[in-house]
Design a protein around this motif. Structure first.
Motif, PDB file in Angstrom:
ATOM      1  N   CYS A  27     -87.645  12.293 -32.921  1.00 34.89           N
ATOM      2  CA  CYS A  27     -86.945  13.416 -33.545  1.00 34.89           C
ATOM      3  C   CYS A  27     -87.734  14.722 -33.385  1.00 34.89           C
ATOM      4  CB  CYS A  27     -86.673  13.145 -35.024  1.00 34.89           C
ATOM      5  SG  CYS A  27     -85.589  11.732 -35.304  1.00 34.89           S
ATOM      6  N   LYS A  28     -88.048  15.087 -32.144  1.00 31.45           N
ATOM      7  CA  LYS A  28     -88.859  16.270 -31.880  1.00 31.45           C
ATOM      8  C   LYS A  28     -88.038  17.534 -31.651  1.00 31.45           C
ATOM      9  CE  LYS A  28     -92.689  13.714 -29.757  1.00 31.45           C
ATOM     10  NZ  LYS A  28     -93.530  13.563 -28.541  1.00 31.45           N
ATOM     11  N   ASP A  29     -86.724  17.423 -31.533  1.00 35.76           N
ATOM     12  CA  ASP A  29     -85.930  18.592 -31.148  1.00 35.76           C
ATOM     13  C   ASP A  29     -86.007  19.692 -32.193  1.00 35.76           C
ATOM     14  OD1 ASP A  29     -85.258  17.192 -28.923  1.00 35.76           O
ATOM     15  OD2 ASP A  29     -83.316  16.509 -29.669  1.00 35.76           O
ATOM     16  N   LYS A  67     -89.579  21.016 -32.914  1.00 31.67           N
ATOM     17  CA  LYS A  67     -90.084  21.925 -31.893  1.00 31.67           C
ATOM     18  C   LYS A  67     -89.556  23.336 -32.100  1.00 31.67           C
ATOM     19  CE  LYS A  67     -90.569  22.447 -26.901  1.00 31.67           C
ATOM     20  NZ  LYS A  67     -90.279  21.862 -25.578  1.00 31.67           N
ATOM     21  N   GLN A  68     -88.294  23.460 -32.455  1.00 35.79           N
ATOM     22  CA  GLN A  68     -87.745  24.781 -32.725  1.00 35.79           C
ATOM     23  C   GLN A  68     -88.398  25.419 -33.944  1.00 35.79           C
ATOM     24  OE1 GLN A  68     -83.474  24.499 -32.944  1.00 35.79           O
ATOM     25  NE2 GLN A  68     -83.334  23.206 -31.116  1.00 35.79           N
ATOM     26  N   CYS A  98     -81.733  14.331 -33.803  1.00 33.14           N
ATOM     27  CA  CYS A  98     -82.631  13.550 -32.964  1.00 33.14           C
ATOM     28  C   CYS A  98     -81.986  13.289 -31.614  1.00 33.14           C
ATOM     29  CB  CYS A  98     -82.982  12.222 -33.637  1.00 33.14           C
ATOM     30  SG  CYS A  98     -83.907  12.420 -35.176  1.00 33.14           S
ATOM     31  N   ALA A  99     -82.689  13.703 -30.580  1.00 35.33           N
ATOM     32  CA  ALA A  99     -82.306  13.308 -29.228  1.00 35.33           C
ATOM     33  C   ALA A  99     -83.213  12.209 -28.706  1.00 35.33           C
ATOM     34  CB  ALA A  99     -82.352  14.503 -28.286  1.00 35.33           C
TER      35      ALA A  99
END
Length: 398
Positions: A171-173, A176-177, A166-167
């Motif tokens: 926690c979309k990082d 998204k990948q 999570c950035a």
């Protein structure tokens, strides 16, 4: 007591300056030691018991406030995760809960019903500009731009907090990948026409299933609720060519529908005509068969009569044949046996004379036979129902 009192550190400083902190600390320490030894070292009576009771009361109040800070409330749509020294310890459900106050334990509250959204293929906040991540290759080696959005919620608060890179808060990082790789895989299995036209719903469904499988494998604690294909289009340099191809496909479908409509109109009529012809042919077949069978039976009966009386039967057959032939003609030419002339009989005129009219007088000799040199002509109009029969004795004798 004045701030200029030497025991508070104010004896060596001016009236305008702040007190010396080191001196104050030394004086407080000396007074504390004096209280424990039975005096304050300056002639004041000992007050150790009262001071100690005050410290205990203050400490109790502070401890109570510290313990009270461990109470927290969890909503029905949320789940609490208690961390002990930064490590996962337990999860808590809805209601009033308590944990050991900070710094020993702390709690993270995660909403389970909030629908979070992730977009792929857009450049920043501009919804009209396509980024490079939207460029994808189909199975027939065509490049298209695909823009999609992924909607998800939290299924497990523990996995959501500790299994994600999570950035940010949502926690979309890593998601998204996963979503980008999944949509590329699904698009790469289909042709460009299917992706651009009728296959959008199928592409979105397959992408959602694939994303959920990867998320479950990584135990991210996320549930994919919906995947929307917002826009699918060819790249700008070939957009005009694709539009022409789409228009040609629409014209093809239109002509195909028109042809199908024409076929639906013509084929039933042709089938009806064919069925009628088949029925007529079947009726003709049955009629011919019945007629042939009747002729065969008649011939069999005539044959049996012919075997009994050949001469009479021949004469009767001849007369019947001539009657059938002469009944359909109005002119007869009779070739005399030994003469050079042909005898012309206008049967239509004879029949008109045989019919009595209101103003015409028919001669009495109409029903009489007219003798000839070598043959006899009989015209019994009334007796033979208006038929003229030419009889030749010599032919009859044969």
């Amino acid at each position: 007591m004045s701030q200029n009192d030497p025991q508070w550190g104010g004896g060596n400083r001016g009236n305008d300056g702040p007190p010396d902190l080191e001196q104050i600390f030394r004086n407080v320490t000396r007074k504390f030691r004096g209280n424990h030894s039975g005096g304050d070292g300056n002639g004041f009576p000992s007050g150790g018991r009262g001071f100690k009771g005050g410290l205990v009361a203050i400490g109790g109040v502070l401890a109570a406030l510290w313990l009270a800070s461990g109470f927290y409330m969890i909503d029905a749509r949320e789940e609490g995760v208690v961390l002990r020294f930064g490590e996962y310890h337990r999860s808590t459900d809805a209601g009033l809960q308590w944990h050991i106050p900070y710094p020993i334990e702390q709690v993270e509250v995660v909403s389970l019903t909030d629908v979070r959204s992730l977009e792929i293929g857009y450049r920043g906040n501009d919804k009209n500009r396509v980024s490079e991540e939207a460029l994808m290759v189909t199975s027939d080696l065509n490049i298209i731009d695909v823009q999609l959005s992924v909607q998800y919620d939290v299924l497990s608060a523990r996995n959501f907090l500790f299994e994600n890179a999570c950035a940010d808060r949502d926690c979309k990082d890593i998601l998204k990948q996963i979503a980008e790789s999944s949509i590329r895989e699904v698009v790469g299995r289909n042709q460009v026409d299917f992706v651009l036209n009728e296959g959008r719903a199928k592409i979105a469904s397959d992408t959602q299933v694939l994303i959920q499988q990867i998320v479950d494998r990584y135990q991210l604690g996320i549930r994919i609720s919906k995947v929307n294909i917002n826009n699918v289009q060819p790249p700008e340099p070939v957009l005009a060519a694709f539009d022409d191809a789409v228009k040609a496909g629409q014209d093809k479908d239109k002509l195909r529908n028109e042809g199908q409509a024409y076929a639906n109109d013509v084929i039933p009529k042709a089938q009806g005509v064919a069925a009628r012809l088949m029925q007529e042919a079947e009726g003709y077949k049955q009629r011919v068969i019945a007629s042939a069978e009747g002729e065969a039976q008649r011939f069999s009966s005539v044959l049996s009569e012919y075997q009994k009386a050949p001469a009479v039967t021949r004469e009767r057959l001849y007369l019947d044949t001539m009657q059938d032939i002469l009944a359909s003609t109005s002119k007869v030419f009779v070739d005399q046996k030994n003469g050079q002339n042909l005898l012309y009989l206008p049967l239509d005129k004879l029949m008109q004379q045989a019919k009595p009219g209101p103003t015409s007088t028919a001669p009495a000799a109409n029903n009489e036979t007219t003798p000839q040199t070598e043959g006899e002509v009989v015209a019994p109009a009334a007796a033979n129902n208006g038929r003229d029969v030419v009889r030749n004795r010599d032919l009859g004798a044969r």
